[in-house]
Design a protein around this motif. Sequence first.
Motif, PDB file in Angstrom:
ATOM      1  N   UNK A 133     -10.008 -81.714   7.230  1.00 43.20           N
ATOM      2  CA  UNK A 133     -11.116 -80.984   7.846  1.00 43.20           C
ATOM      3  C   UNK A 133     -10.639 -79.674   8.454  1.00 43.20           C
ATOM      4  N   UNK A 134      -9.483 -79.718   9.125  1.00 47.17           N
ATOM      5  CA  UNK A 134      -8.925 -78.490   9.696  1.00 47.17           C
ATOM      6  C   UNK A 134      -8.547 -77.513   8.598  1.00 47.17           C
ATOM      7  N   UNK A 135      -7.959 -78.031   7.518  1.00 45.65           N
ATOM      8  CA  UNK A 135      -7.588 -77.167   6.399  1.00 45.65           C
ATOM      9  C   UNK A 135      -8.818 -76.529   5.765  1.00 45.65           C
ATOM     10  N   UNK A 136      -9.928 -77.281   5.703  1.00 47.94           N
ATOM     11  CA  UNK A 136     -11.167 -76.741   5.137  1.00 47.94           C
ATOM     12  C   UNK A 136     -11.664 -75.562   5.963  1.00 47.94           C
ATOM     13  N   UNK A 137     -11.618 -75.688   7.288  1.00 51.98           N
ATOM     14  CA  UNK A 137     -12.012 -74.585   8.158  1.00 51.98           C
ATOM     15  C   UNK A 137     -11.138 -73.360   7.910  1.00 51.98           C
ATOM     16  N   UNK A 138      -9.826 -73.582   7.880  1.00 48.87           N
ATOM     17  CA  UNK A 138      -8.884 -72.469   7.711  1.00 48.87           C
ATOM     18  C   UNK A 138      -9.077 -71.799   6.351  1.00 48.87           C
ATOM     19  N   UNK A 139      -9.124 -72.617   5.284  1.00 53.05           N
ATOM     20  CA  UNK A 139      -9.267 -72.069   3.942  1.00 53.05           C
ATOM     21  C   UNK A 139     -10.619 -71.378   3.770  1.00 53.05           C
ATOM     22  N   UNK A 140     -11.681 -71.991   4.311  1.00 49.14           N
ATOM     23  CA  UNK A 140     -13.005 -71.401   4.182  1.00 49.14           C
ATOM     24  C   UNK A 140     -13.094 -70.038   4.857  1.00 49.14           C
ATOM     25  N   UNK A 141     -12.506 -69.917   6.033  1.00 50.23           N
ATOM     26  CA  UNK A 141     -12.514 -68.646   6.753  1.00 50.23           C
ATOM     27  C   UNK A 141     -11.696 -67.591   6.010  1.00 50.23           C
ATOM     28  N   UNK A 142     -10.537 -67.973   5.516  1.00 50.52           N
ATOM     29  CA  UNK A 142      -9.668 -67.012   4.819  1.00 50.52           C
ATOM     30  C   UNK A 142     -10.282 -66.548   3.504  1.00 50.52           C
ATOM     31  N   UNK A 143     -10.827 -67.493   2.723  1.00 55.05           N
ATOM     32  CA  UNK A 143     -11.443 -67.103   1.446  1.00 55.05           C
ATOM     33  C   UNK A 143     -12.698 -66.276   1.691  1.00 55.05           C
ATOM     34  N   UNK A 144     -13.497 -66.673   2.676  1.00 60.31           N
ATOM     35  CA  UNK A 144     -14.686 -65.891   3.009  1.00 60.31           C
ATOM     36  C   UNK A 144     -14.328 -64.489   3.446  1.00 60.31           C
ATOM     37  N   UNK A 145     -13.255 -64.356   4.216  1.00 64.79           N
ATOM     38  CA  UNK A 145     -12.783 -63.038   4.652  1.00 64.79           C
ATOM     39  C   UNK A 145     -12.428 -62.175   3.452  1.00 64.79           C
ATOM     40  N   UNK A 146     -11.734 -62.750   2.456  1.00 64.94           N
ATOM     41  CA  UNK A 146     -11.346 -61.971   1.278  1.00 64.94           C
ATOM     42  C   UNK A 146     -12.574 -61.585   0.435  1.00 64.94           C
ATOM     43  N   UNK A 147     -13.576 -62.455   0.375  1.00 63.31           N
ATOM     44  CA  UNK A 147     -14.801 -62.105  -0.348  1.00 63.31           C
ATOM     45  C   UNK A 147     -15.492 -60.924   0.339  1.00 63.31           C
ATOM     46  N   UNK A 148     -15.558 -60.971   1.675  1.00 61.38           N
ATOM     47  CA  UNK A 148     -16.185 -59.882   2.427  1.00 61.38           C
ATOM     48  C   UNK A 148     -15.422 -58.576   2.226  1.00 61.38           C
ATOM     49  N   UNK A 201     -23.256 -59.344   4.094  1.00 62.52           N
ATOM     50  CA  UNK A 201     -21.832 -59.520   3.820  1.00 62.52           C
ATOM     51  C   UNK A 201     -21.344 -60.873   4.320  1.00 62.52           C
ATOM     52  N   UNK A 202     -21.754 -61.267   5.510  1.00 57.37           N
ATOM     53  CA  UNK A 202     -21.326 -62.536   6.080  1.00 57.37           C
ATOM     54  C   UNK A 202     -21.916 -63.718   5.309  1.00 57.37           C
ATOM     55  N   UNK A 203     -23.189 -63.603   4.909  1.00 54.96           N
ATOM     56  CA  UNK A 203     -23.820 -64.676   4.150  1.00 54.96           C
ATOM     57  C   UNK A 203     -23.133 -64.871   2.808  1.00 54.96           C
ATOM     58  N   UNK A 204     -22.710 -63.787   2.207  1.00 51.07           N
ATOM     59  CA  UNK A 204     -22.019 -63.848   0.917  1.00 51.07           C
ATOM     60  C   UNK A 204     -20.716 -64.630   1.027  1.00 51.07           C
ATOM     61  N   UNK A 205     -20.070 -64.563   2.190  1.00 49.32           N
ATOM     62  CA  UNK A 205     -18.756 -65.175   2.377  1.00 49.32           C
ATOM     63  C   UNK A 205     -18.810 -66.612   2.879  1.00 49.32           C
ATOM     64  N   UNK A 206     -19.990 -67.111   3.204  1.00 52.36           N
ATOM     65  CA  UNK A 206     -20.090 -68.410   3.887  1.00 52.36           C
ATOM     66  C   UNK A 206     -20.099 -69.644   2.986  1.00 52.36           C
TER      67      UNK A 206
END
Length: 294
Positions: free
Chosen positions: A29-44, A139-144
């Motif tokens: 679950x922690x890894x999902x948060x970290x990975x989701x934030x990092x990948x979303x950041x790169x999409x943005x 932009x934020x919605x695209x990354x979520x």
Amino acid sequence: MSTGIPFPNISPELFSISIFGMEFALRWYALAYIAGILIGWRIAVAAVKRPALWPSERPPMTPQQVEDLLTWVIVGVILGGRLGFVLFYQPAYYLANPGEILAIWQGGMSFHGGFVGVVVAALIYCQRASIPLRPAADMMALATPVGLFLGRVSNFINAELWGRPTTLPWGVQFPGQAAQSCGQALGEICARHPSQLYEAVLEGLLLGAVLLWLAFRRGALKAPGTIVGLFVAGYGLARFLVEFVRQPDAQFVSDGNPLGLALHINGLGLTMGQVLSVPMILIGLYLWKTAKRA
């Protein structure tokens, strides 16, 4: 005879180490948060680096501002998600135990609360930095969605937030006394809807693919409000539908309310997840319909 698919033997922890007699573990679950934030950041960042996607070829932020916003988003997700869980799902318990409100390591996060937290954080940041709100929200919605997908998959791995009992062939035999207590005959196994995976597909894969296609292939970012409107309405609709097969939180279930409806009259009503999703659908549709191409 038991039905359904046996739950896969996956540990909720990737690994754990012992340091000075204390156990430290990295959970999915922690890894999902970290990975989701990092990948979303790169999409943005990828989106703001392509001026042609935006109205007048002017992205709402620079890559550095996206990185700065990330800090605000993380704080909004954590505080909003936790406070939302406390207020929406277990207010009586936490009123009696206020010292546990910030004990996020014990579990208990609400997407709707996290969503409100992110909105508030983004509003404050954008106002301080004089950034246009609708393009920034797009932009934020695209990354979520990628984070939603990873989070729901980790919910499945954790064997939590499972669905109602089912006899369908893809029902899953979740472990634990609570999951296996569904009024079945003695000696039989209870199979439940893998509602976490339903949400992962609808909120993450499907919604994310549609938004990325509209943004990068159909010029949707040129009409500020389109992407965020479709995201908010799409998530609300997906969550509303999955709630029909998702097991409600125990505090809503009683002898007179076996379906765990938060609002109900004569056995008909809405779960708490549906109650919170209806405003999202309406707000999302409003944003989408009022979006204007620049």
